[in-house]
Design a protein around this motif. Structure first.
Motif, PDB file in Angstrom:
ATOM      1  N   PHE A   1      35.845 -81.102  68.733  1.00 12.62           N
ATOM      2  CA  PHE A   1      36.795 -81.948  69.444  1.00 12.62           C
ATOM      3  C   PHE A   1      37.368 -83.038  68.397  1.00 12.62           C
ATOM      4  CE2 PHE A   1      35.520 -81.135  74.115  1.00 12.62           C
ATOM      5  CZ  PHE A   1      35.827 -79.950  73.846  1.00 12.62           C
ATOM      6  N   VAL A   2      36.563 -83.488  67.379  1.00 14.64           N
ATOM      7  CA  VAL A   2      37.175 -84.202  66.321  1.00 14.64           C
ATOM      8  C   VAL A   2      37.792 -83.347  65.062  1.00 14.64           C
ATOM      9  CG1 VAL A   2      35.773 -86.402  66.796  1.00 14.64           C
ATOM     10  CG2 VAL A   2      34.990 -84.685  65.022  1.00 14.64           C
TER      11      VAL A   2
ATOM     12  N   SER B   1      30.784 -84.153  60.640  1.00 13.85           N
ATOM     13  CA  SER B   1      29.538 -84.795  60.244  1.00 13.85           C
ATOM     14  C   SER B   1      29.454 -86.225  60.628  1.00 13.85           C
ATOM     15  CB  SER B   1      29.453 -84.623  58.727  1.00 13.85           C
ATOM     16  OG  SER B   1      29.445 -83.483  58.365  1.00 13.85           O
ATOM     17  N   ARG B   2      30.572 -86.986  60.353  1.00  9.98           N
ATOM     18  CA  ARG B   2      30.464 -88.488  60.876  1.00  9.98           C
ATOM     19  C   ARG B   2      29.945 -88.701  62.288  1.00  9.98           C
ATOM     20  NH1 ARG B   2      35.258 -88.420  57.852  1.00  9.98           N
ATOM     21  NH2 ARG B   2      35.077 -88.850  55.798  1.00  9.98           N
ATOM     22  N   VAL B   3      30.728 -87.773  63.182  1.00  6.87           N
ATOM     23  CA  VAL B   3      30.517 -88.282  64.610  1.00  6.87           C
ATOM     24  C   VAL B   3      29.345 -87.562  65.217  1.00  6.87           C
ATOM     25  CG1 VAL B   3      32.961 -88.574  65.049  1.00  6.87           C
ATOM     26  CG2 VAL B   3      31.793 -86.439  65.569  1.00  6.87           C
ATOM     27  N   CYS B   4      28.809 -86.527  64.446  1.00  6.04           N
ATOM     28  CA  CYS B   4      27.435 -85.673  65.066  1.00  6.04           C
ATOM     29  C   CYS B   4      26.205 -86.745  65.600  1.00  6.04           C
ATOM     30  CB  CYS B   4      26.858 -84.744  64.039  1.00  6.04           C
ATOM     31  SG  CYS B   4      25.664 -83.739  64.860  1.00  6.04           S
ATOM     32  N   PRO B   5      26.026 -86.687  66.690  1.00  8.44           N
ATOM     33  CA  PRO B   5      25.075 -87.398  67.220  1.00  8.44           C
ATOM     34  C   PRO B   5      23.671 -86.944  66.759  1.00  8.44           C
ATOM     35  CG  PRO B   5      25.636 -86.174  68.979  1.00  8.44           C
ATOM     36  CD  PRO B   5      26.575 -85.883  67.763  1.00  8.44           C
TER      37      PRO B   5
ATOM     38  N   CYS C   1      33.211 -83.848  75.425  1.00  5.87           N
ATOM     39  CA  CYS C   1      32.534 -83.043  74.476  1.00  5.87           C
ATOM     40  C   CYS C   1      31.049 -82.991  75.047  1.00  5.87           C
ATOM     41  CB  CYS C   1      32.628 -83.706  73.099  1.00  5.87           C
ATOM     42  SG  CYS C   1      31.700 -85.347  72.867  1.00  5.87           S
TER      43      CYS C   1
ATOM     44  N   LYS D   1      35.168 -99.818  68.248  1.00  6.84           N
ATOM     45  CA  LYS D   1      34.365 -98.566  67.787  1.00  6.84           C
ATOM     46  C   LYS D   1      35.050 -97.436  67.309  1.00  6.84           C
ATOM     47  CE  LYS D   1      30.227 -97.465  68.958  1.00  6.84           C
ATOM     48  NZ  LYS D   1      29.093 -96.949  69.612  1.00  6.84           N
ATOM     49  N   ARG D   2      36.161 -97.448  67.092  1.00  3.17           N
ATOM     50  CA  ARG D   2      37.031 -96.338  66.628  1.00  3.17           C
ATOM     51  C   ARG D   2      38.191 -96.545  66.232  1.00  3.17           C
ATOM     52  NH1 ARG D   2      36.635 -96.013  72.992  1.00  3.17           N
ATOM     53  NH2 ARG D   2      38.637 -96.859  73.460  1.00  3.17           N
TER      54      ARG D   2
ATOM     55  N   MET E   1      33.555 -91.370  70.755  1.00  2.00           N
ATOM     56  CA  MET E   1      34.678 -92.557  71.163  1.00  2.00           C
ATOM     57  C   MET E   1      34.151 -93.832  71.546  1.00  2.00           C
ATOM     58  SD  MET E   1      37.631 -90.664  70.828  1.00  2.00           S
ATOM     59  CE  MET E   1      37.360 -89.509  69.511  1.00  2.00           C
TER      60      MET E   1
ATOM     61  N   TYR F   1      31.055 -88.168  53.131  1.00  2.00           N
ATOM     62  CA  TYR F   1      31.389 -86.892  54.063  1.00  2.00           C
ATOM     63  C   TYR F   1      32.802 -86.271  53.677  1.00  2.00           C
ATOM     64  CZ  TYR F   1      27.916 -89.312  56.981  1.00  2.00           C
ATOM     65  OH  TYR F   1      26.792 -89.954  57.458  1.00  2.00           O
TER      66      TYR F   1
ATOM     67  N   THR G   1      38.888 -91.478  63.862  1.00  2.00           N
ATOM     68  CA  THR G   1      37.894 -90.915  64.618  1.00  2.00           C
ATOM     69  C   THR G   1      38.143 -89.597  65.042  1.00  2.00           C
ATOM     70  OG1 THR G   1      37.170 -93.173  65.135  1.00  2.00           O
ATOM     71  CG2 THR G   1      35.995 -91.267  66.155  1.00  2.00           C
ATOM     72  N   ASN G   2      39.510 -89.636  65.540  1.00  2.00           N
ATOM     73  CA  ASN G   2      39.892 -88.353  66.381  1.00  2.00           C
ATOM     74  C   ASN G   2      41.031 -87.494  65.436  1.00  2.00           C
ATOM     75  OD1 ASN G   2      42.392 -89.982  66.473  1.00  2.00           O
ATOM     76  ND2 ASN G   2      42.585 -89.440  68.641  1.00  2.00           N
TER      77      ASN G   2
ATOM     78  N   GLY H   1      29.999 -80.905  72.087  1.00  2.00           N
ATOM     79  CA  GLY H   1      31.359 -80.379  71.478  1.00  2.00           C
ATOM     80  C   GLY H   1      32.002 -81.350  70.717  1.00  2.00           C
ATOM     81  N   SER H   2      31.267 -82.516  70.108  1.00  2.00           N
ATOM     82  CA  SER H   2      32.120 -83.395  69.405  1.00  2.00           C
ATOM     83  C   SER H   2      32.451 -82.916  68.251  1.00  2.00           C
ATOM     84  CB  SER H   2      31.168 -84.725  69.400  1.00  2.00           C
ATOM     85  OG  SER H   2      29.843 -84.445  68.594  1.00  2.00           O
TER      86      SER H   2
ATOM     87  N   LYS I   1      22.037 -92.925  57.333  1.00  2.00           N
ATOM     88  CA  LYS I   1      21.548 -92.628  58.798  1.00  2.00           C
ATOM     89  C   LYS I   1      20.058 -91.807  58.748  1.00  2.00           C
ATOM     90  CE  LYS I   1      26.079 -91.091  60.357  1.00  2.00           C
ATOM     91  NZ  LYS I   1      26.943 -90.102  60.840  1.00  2.00           N
TER      92      LYS I   1
ATOM     93  N   LEU J   1      41.790 -94.623  66.328  1.00  2.00           N
ATOM     94  CA  LEU J   1      42.405 -93.331  66.899  1.00  2.00           C
ATOM     95  C   LEU J   1      43.974 -93.299  66.776  1.00  2.00           C
ATOM     96  CD1 LEU J   1      41.083 -93.712  70.533  1.00  2.00           C
ATOM     97  CD2 LEU J   1      39.953 -92.274  68.599  1.00  2.00           C
TER      98      LEU J   1
END
Lengths: 335, 266
Positions: free
Chosen positions: A242-243, A319-323, B160, A35-36, B221, A142, A56-57, A238-239, B30, A38
């Motif tokens: 943090f990325v 933008s990619r990780v924002c839930p 996070c 899924k990632r 993650m 993105y 991802t990070n 805070g995603s 999305k 890193l």
């Protein structure tokens, strides 16, 4: 500084990697899992993936760990003994496979940690990092590095930038003293510069806005409905921060165990409800809208005002990780 | 879909609600949560298999409450969360209008929480077979191996708190981790801090979690933290019977029953 161009064969890349490991350097490179992808510490060339847009990070944790010891203390009846963490030796680290946006991010990051005073811990780590970046041949919706003075083949920040050519071999642009040192140590692997041009091998990243124009517009945009509108779905995590390869807010935490303890600095995010909360209970940024405004203004107004470089490199990770699918490019282009 | 759009429009036109919380087009391929306040914007509403974010999370956010009374587009996971929030006295029937969406994508209107419960009786929470197999595998590990498994899985967590933020049941205005006098859970995302945070999060959801997977979907993650809550759902079922939110009943772990089968409680 004059950039030196070389050719490095596809097969020589692995040799270069092995030499770096052989010379005792710690190498962080993109590693793929389900899924990632890193930046992870790698020991063998085969552990590295080259099938990634960006990781991802961000690579920042190498110079700005998510939890970093500042000092430790030990109390006795008579004295308090303090051990300063900044005197501890840090290893030489190679960041292998950073993208030009990742490398460019080290410029504002280093500015931040050298603002009012030089941060010894950060500078010690940064001084030991070699940035071996790879140009981007692909991009997605993105990506917007070209809107913030970057490009898929931007050399700024990197020590060496590799660009894959049509032959499968690489153009190596050696940008800094550190890069030249690595070339000198591995001279046999670097051949005379190729004739093929770099540009056709790079991704075509659309330019959506002009950083200077955005900066000028933001001067008078503190009170504007755009902040609430664009952040309405924000969940307050805070995603994004943090990325982000540039975000550098931190929080100081003390962890004590009886008469011993350590002081840590830990990543913080302007998305959190505790961010800038005053002791009195008052919070100047009460809502997610106000926090989102802080994020945008900090990156596109305050940082370029202060240090001439924007606090965003257009990597698009946030933008990619924002839930909640909040998109930074969408906010900035709507201004 | 058209039914949903027309209903949303009429609710806004008649000022029955001031905002419609639903799904709209997002970036790339999305979908995202949208907040409609004007009838003419309701055409933006859509619903398909990509709409997995649990919108119930917005019902308790003060920024959204500020917009007025909401109508909310509610597929089954959202309905379960609404019912659980009702059980926990976080929602009243008069607080919102529920635009239920059946698995066949048909609009279902509910006039009471009881009606939601009746509807959900046909859709009991069931852990997927693939997850059951994974959980069984983890549970069968010797303690040291299981501990090593979780340490490795939790290592990339940088706290996070997207898992918390995306969970409709993590609505506490002040979370335990934000309590710093004293600091209950280490704020740092080191080994102990990560472990304590995830154990605490899972325990606080025991007997409450409705298995929507919002936590897992939100995690940048991709850490399989939903395995913890799923495993607890199984434990709850084993010890207290099948779990599902029910109006008038309290949460499994915060209710007391004099007829409890365990003798120590008497």
């Amino acid at each position: 500084m004059q950039i030196d161009n070389y050719l490095i064969r596809q097969t020589s890349l692995e040799k270069l990697f092995n030499n770096l490991i052989g010379n005792g350097k710690t190498v962080f490179a993109p590693q793929a899992s389900e899924k990632r992808i890193l930046f992870e510490k790698v020991k063998a060339f085969s552990e590295i993936t080259d099938n990634y847009l960006v990781t991802t990070n961000a690579a920042k944790s190498v110079v700005f760990p998510r939890t970093e010891k500042l000092f430790s203390y030990k109390k006795t009846k008579e004295t308090t003994e303090i051990t300063d963490a900044s005197t501890e030796a840090v290893p030489e680290v190679v960041l292998w496979g950073t993208r030009p946006c990742d490398a460019a991010a080290f410029i504002p990051l280093t500015d931040t940690f050298n603002g009012d005073y030089p941060d010894i811990l950060y500078n010690n780590r940064r001084g030991k990092v070699y940035l071996l970046s790879f140009s981007c041949a692909t991009c997605d919706e993105y990506c917007f590095c070209t809107s913030v003075n970057g490009s898929p083949g931007n050399t700024a920040g990197s020590d060496i930038l590799f660009t894959k050519l049509s032959t499968g071999d690489y153009l190596a642009e050696v940008i800094t003293e550190k890069g030249k040192k690595l070339v000198a140590e591995n001279q046999t692997l670097f051949e005379a510069a190729p004739e093929e041009e770099k540009e056709p091998n790079l991704a075509k990243v659309k330019t959506y806005f002009n950083q200077d124009e955005i900066q000028a517009k933001l001067q008078n945009l503190f009170e504007n409905p755009v902040w609430d509108e664009k952040s309405r779905a924000c969940l307050g995590c805070g995603s994004c921060a943090f990325v982000c390869p540039v975000c550098s807010c931190f929080d100081i935490q003390d962890e004590k165990h009886g008469s011993k303890g350590t002081r840590l600095r830990c990543w913080d995010s302007c998305g959190f409800s505790l961010f800038t909360l005053h002791t009195s209970g008052h919070n100047p940024r009460e809502t997610q809208g106000a926090r989102w405004r802080q994020r945008i203004l900090h990156k596109f107004l305050y940082m370029p005002d202060k240090s001439k470089v924007a606090g965003c490199v257009g990597c698009g990770r946030c933008s990619r990780v924002c839930p909640a699918d909040i998109n930074i490019l969408e906010t900035v282009t709507s201004i | 879909m058209n039914e949903l759009i027309q209903k949303a429009k009429s609710l806004l036109e008649s000022d029955t609600v001031q905002v419609v919380i639903g799904y709209g087009k997002g970036s790339a391929d999305k979908t995202r949560a949208i907040f409609l306040t004007k009838p003419e914007d309701c055409d933006q509403l859509l619903f398909d298999s990509r709409c997995v974010q649990n919108l119930a999370v917005y019902l308790t956010k003060h920024e959204i409450k500020h917009l007025g009374k909401p109508a909310i587009v509610a597929p089954i996971p959202v309905l379960r969360s609404i019912l659980q929030l009702a059980v926990e006295n976080q929602l009243k029937e008069s607080d919102l209008v529920i635009l239920g969406v059946s698995p066949e994508s048909k609009l279902i209107e509910f006039d009471s929480f009881g009606a939601i419960e009746l509807f959900l009786n046909a859709y009991k929470i069931q852990i997927d077979e693939k997850y059951k197999a994974t959980i069984d595998k983890i549970k069968a590990m010797p303690v040291s191996e299981r501990f090593a498994f979780w340490i490795k899985e939790l290592e990339p967590c940088f706290k996070c708190y997207a898992c918390r933020a995306a969970c409709p049941l993590c609505y506490c205005p002040k979370c335990t981790v934000e309590n710093n006098q004293p600091q209950w859970i280490p704020a740092a995302s080191h080994l102990l801090g990560n472990l304590e945070w995830h154990v605490m999060r899972a325990m606080h959801l025991a007997g409450r979690c409705t298995d929507c997977e919002a936590c897992y979907n939100a995690c940048p993650m991709g850490i399989p933290i939903h395995l913890l809550t799923k495993s607890m759902l199984q434990d709850v079922e084993e010890h207290f019977g099948p779990y599902g939110p029910s109006v008038g009943k309290r949460n499994t772990l915060s209710s007391f029953n004099p007829d409890d089968k365990e003798s120590f409680i008497r």
